[in-house]
Design an enzyme around this catalytic site. Structure first.
Site, PDB file in Angstrom:
ATOM      1  N   ARG A 157       3.937  56.036 -16.334  1.00  0.00           N
ATOM      2  CA  ARG A 157       3.729  55.554 -17.528  1.00  0.00           C
ATOM      3  C   ARG A 157       4.751  55.497 -18.650  1.00  0.00           C
ATOM      4  NH1 ARG A 157       1.584  59.491 -20.484  1.00  0.00           N
ATOM      5  NH2 ARG A 157       0.918  60.721 -18.783  1.00  0.00           N
ATOM      6  N   TYR A 161      -6.878  36.635 -35.154  1.00  0.00           N
ATOM      7  CA  TYR A 161      -7.653  36.930 -33.755  1.00  0.00           C
ATOM      8  C   TYR A 161      -8.790  37.778 -33.907  1.00  0.00           C
ATOM      9  CZ  TYR A 161      -8.539  38.789 -29.179  1.00  0.00           C
ATOM     10  OH  TYR A 161      -9.205  39.131 -28.302  1.00  0.00           O
ATOM     11  N   ASP A 176       2.382  37.756 -34.521  1.00  0.00           N
ATOM     12  CA  ASP A 176       1.857  37.601 -32.944  1.00  0.00           C
ATOM     13  C   ASP A 176       2.072  36.143 -32.661  1.00  0.00           C
ATOM     14  OD1 ASP A 176       0.128  36.915 -30.827  1.00  0.00           O
ATOM     15  OD2 ASP A 176      -1.608  38.141 -31.616  1.00  0.00           O
ATOM     16  N   LYS A 220      -1.741  35.307 -21.799  1.00  0.00           N
ATOM     17  CA  LYS A 220      -2.006  33.992 -22.172  1.00  0.00           C
ATOM     18  C   LYS A 220      -0.862  33.154 -21.430  1.00  0.00           C
ATOM     19  CE  LYS A 220      -5.679  35.203 -24.232  1.00  0.00           C
ATOM     20  NZ  LYS A 220      -5.880  36.592 -24.496  1.00  0.00           N
TER      21      LYS A 220
HETATM   22  C1  LIG Z   1      -3.460  35.699 -30.690  1.00  0.00           C
HETATM   23  C2  LIG Z   1      -4.047  36.679 -29.900  1.00  0.00           C
HETATM   24  N1  LIG Z   1      -3.606  37.983 -29.981  1.00  0.00           N
HETATM   25  C3  LIG Z   1      -3.855  38.981 -29.350  1.00  0.00           C
HETATM   26  C4  LIG Z   1      -4.929  38.774 -28.149  1.00  0.00           C
HETATM   27  C5  LIG Z   1      -5.417  40.169 -27.464  1.00  0.00           C
HETATM   28  O1  LIG Z   1      -4.678  39.674 -26.062  1.00  0.00           O
HETATM   29  P1  LIG Z   1      -5.646  40.633 -24.862  1.00  0.00           P
HETATM   30  O2  LIG Z   1      -6.724  39.886 -24.558  1.00  0.00           O
HETATM   31  O3  LIG Z   1      -4.449  40.413 -23.796  1.00  0.00           O
HETATM   32  O4  LIG Z   1      -5.823  42.226 -25.342  1.00  0.00           O
HETATM   33  C6  LIG Z   1      -5.476  37.540 -27.989  1.00  0.00           C
HETATM   34  C7  LIG Z   1      -6.472  37.249 -27.163  1.00  0.00           C
HETATM   35  O5  LIG Z   1      -7.161  36.346 -27.098  1.00  0.00           O
HETATM   36  C8  LIG Z   1      -5.120  36.418 -28.891  1.00  0.00           C
HETATM   37  O6  LIG Z   1      -5.582  35.421 -28.794  1.00  0.00           O
END
Ligand SMILES: Cc1ncc(COP(=O)(O)O)c(C=O)c1O
Length: 398
Positions: free
Chosen positions: A62, A115, A190, A215
């Site tokens: 962890r 998001y 992000d 992604k």
């Molecule tokens: C721009 C963005 N940030 C964060 C996330 C969250 O990621 P996760 O689904 O891996 O938790 C997503 C998920 O679609 C996203 O599109």
């Protein structure tokens, strides 16, 4: 690349293939997978040395793992940051850094275009915990002045996502970081849609970069992961506190899959960008399509800024067919675009936010974000762009 002969400054393709980490005693070509929950010691003297930081070593999964550390080092090298901490998902990463930052200051600033999972975390966790949220709308004139007025020593951070999910709004990171810096507030970006191959927020003035590694970094639709990158002292505190004790640890196997996937990240991004540009151009000339949102199109409101701060315009785009029945039918007729949430995979994906990702929101709430009933979001995959265009043409004209 700390274990490499340093006579070269490698480019991103080289970095993604020749990653840094401990030498493998067997000189395996691919990085070893340390699939273990814990690490052993011959005696307590070594325990002391490792815990005092006098000797490199790992204690418990962890807290850290050599395969995961190799992946974290690669992300730091690509983003140009000092240190990275990996998490079990993008939301694991985002929630950990936001919890960390709001422990000492009770306010945060977020753009309205964001998001949905991040927005849900704000609504379901930050606000109930007493955090005051300052929303700003980067699509409006004067957003910078409005944001400047709201920032104060109580603000834990400004957060931004560019291009944003799903409406593809581009935020000028140089301008935003200037606003945050003059208020003494850190900027968190992000960078999921762009990846460090196309955009480097730290070089544009941000302090912290987060990713959903699920992604493009993973790139094969077979894992969940997330990262936070920033300066070493912040990242050490984050790793020791939320990284270790919220428990959203990236598994060694997923770290290993990420290292494998990232070998082709720069090549994949080139192909995603090329495919998305071709499709955006096709859609923008089709009579059934009401609007196309892709920063690569010269008429897009984000084009100028994106051309300056990005190396390519990315593989994501959205478009509208006006009404929701048309959108649902066209998406269902497609052969190569699969109906699914998520993005950044070799397979092209399409989703109708009103039916899927933003279903829980009211139509008015969606409209305020720029999601009209006929709005479709596309993650352009790695298939031949001509096949994808023919597929879209057939589905639109059936
Ligand atoms: C721009 C963005 N940030 C964060 C996330 C969250 O990621 P996760 O689904 O891996 O938790 C997503 C998920 O679609 C996203 O599109």
């Amino acid at each position: 690349m700390k274990n490499k002969k340093n006579y070269l400054t490698p480019g991103p393709r080289t970095k993604c293939i020749h990653t840094s980490g401990p030498e493998d005693p067997w000189r395996a070509l691919t990085p070893p997978l340390y699939q273990t929950s814990t690490f052993t010691f011959p005696d307590f003297d070594q325990v002391d040395r490792v815990l005092k930081g006098e000797e490199e070593g790992f204690v418990y999964g962890r807290m850290g793992n050599p395969t995961t550390e190799r992946f974290e080092t690669l992300v730091s090298e690509l983003e140009g940051g000092e240190k990275t901490r990996a998490f079990a998902s993008g939301m694991g990463a985002i929630s950990a850094i936001l919890i960390h930052l709001t422990k000492s200051r009770p306010e945060m600033a977020f753009p309205k275009v964001l998001y949905g999972g991040t927005r849900a975390f704000i609504e379901k966790y930050l606000i109930p915990q007493g955090c005051l949220i300052h929303w700003f709308d980067p699509r409006e004139e004067g957003w910078g002045e409005e944001l400047s007025r709201r920032l104060s020593p109580k603000t834990a951070a400004v957060f931004a996502e560019t291009p944003s999910n799903p409406v593809m709004t581009v935020i000028d990171l140089g301008r935003l970081s200037g606003i945050a810096k003059s208020a003494g507030v850190p900027l968190v970006v992000d960078n999921t849609f762009a990846t460090p191959i196309l955009q480097k927020p730290l070089a544009l003035g941000a302090d912290i970069v987060v990713h959903s590694a699920t992604k493009y970094l993973g790139g094969h639709g077979d894992l969940l992961g997330g990262t936070v990158t920033g300066n070493a002292s912040l990242m050490e505190r984050l790793s020791f506190e939320e990284g270790s004790y919220l428990g959203a640890t990236l598994s060694p196997f997923h770290s290993w899959l990420l290292l494998r996937g990232m070998k082709t990240l720069p090549l994949r991004m080139e192909a995603h960008c090329r495919g998305a540009m071709n499709i955006a151009e096709f859609l923008s000339h089709h009579p059934m399509v009401k609007s196309v949102h892709y920063p690569g199109l010269p008429g897009d409101p984000g084009h100028k800024v994106a051309a300056l701060q990005m190396k390519g315009f990315g593989g994501m785009l959205s478009f509208s067919l006006g009404d929701d029945q048309k959108a649902r039918k066209v998406a269902s007729r497609l052969e190569f675009f699969k109906i699914a949430v998520s993005l950044g995979d070799p397979e092209s994906l399409i989703e109708h936010p009103a039916s899927l990702s933003h279903r829980q929101m009211s139509p008015e709430g969606r409209m305020a974000l720029g999601i009209d009933p006929g709005f479709l979001r596309v993650s352009v995959g790695l298939e031949d762009p001509e096949d994808l265009i023919l597929d879209l043409k057939r589905a639109l004209e059936a």
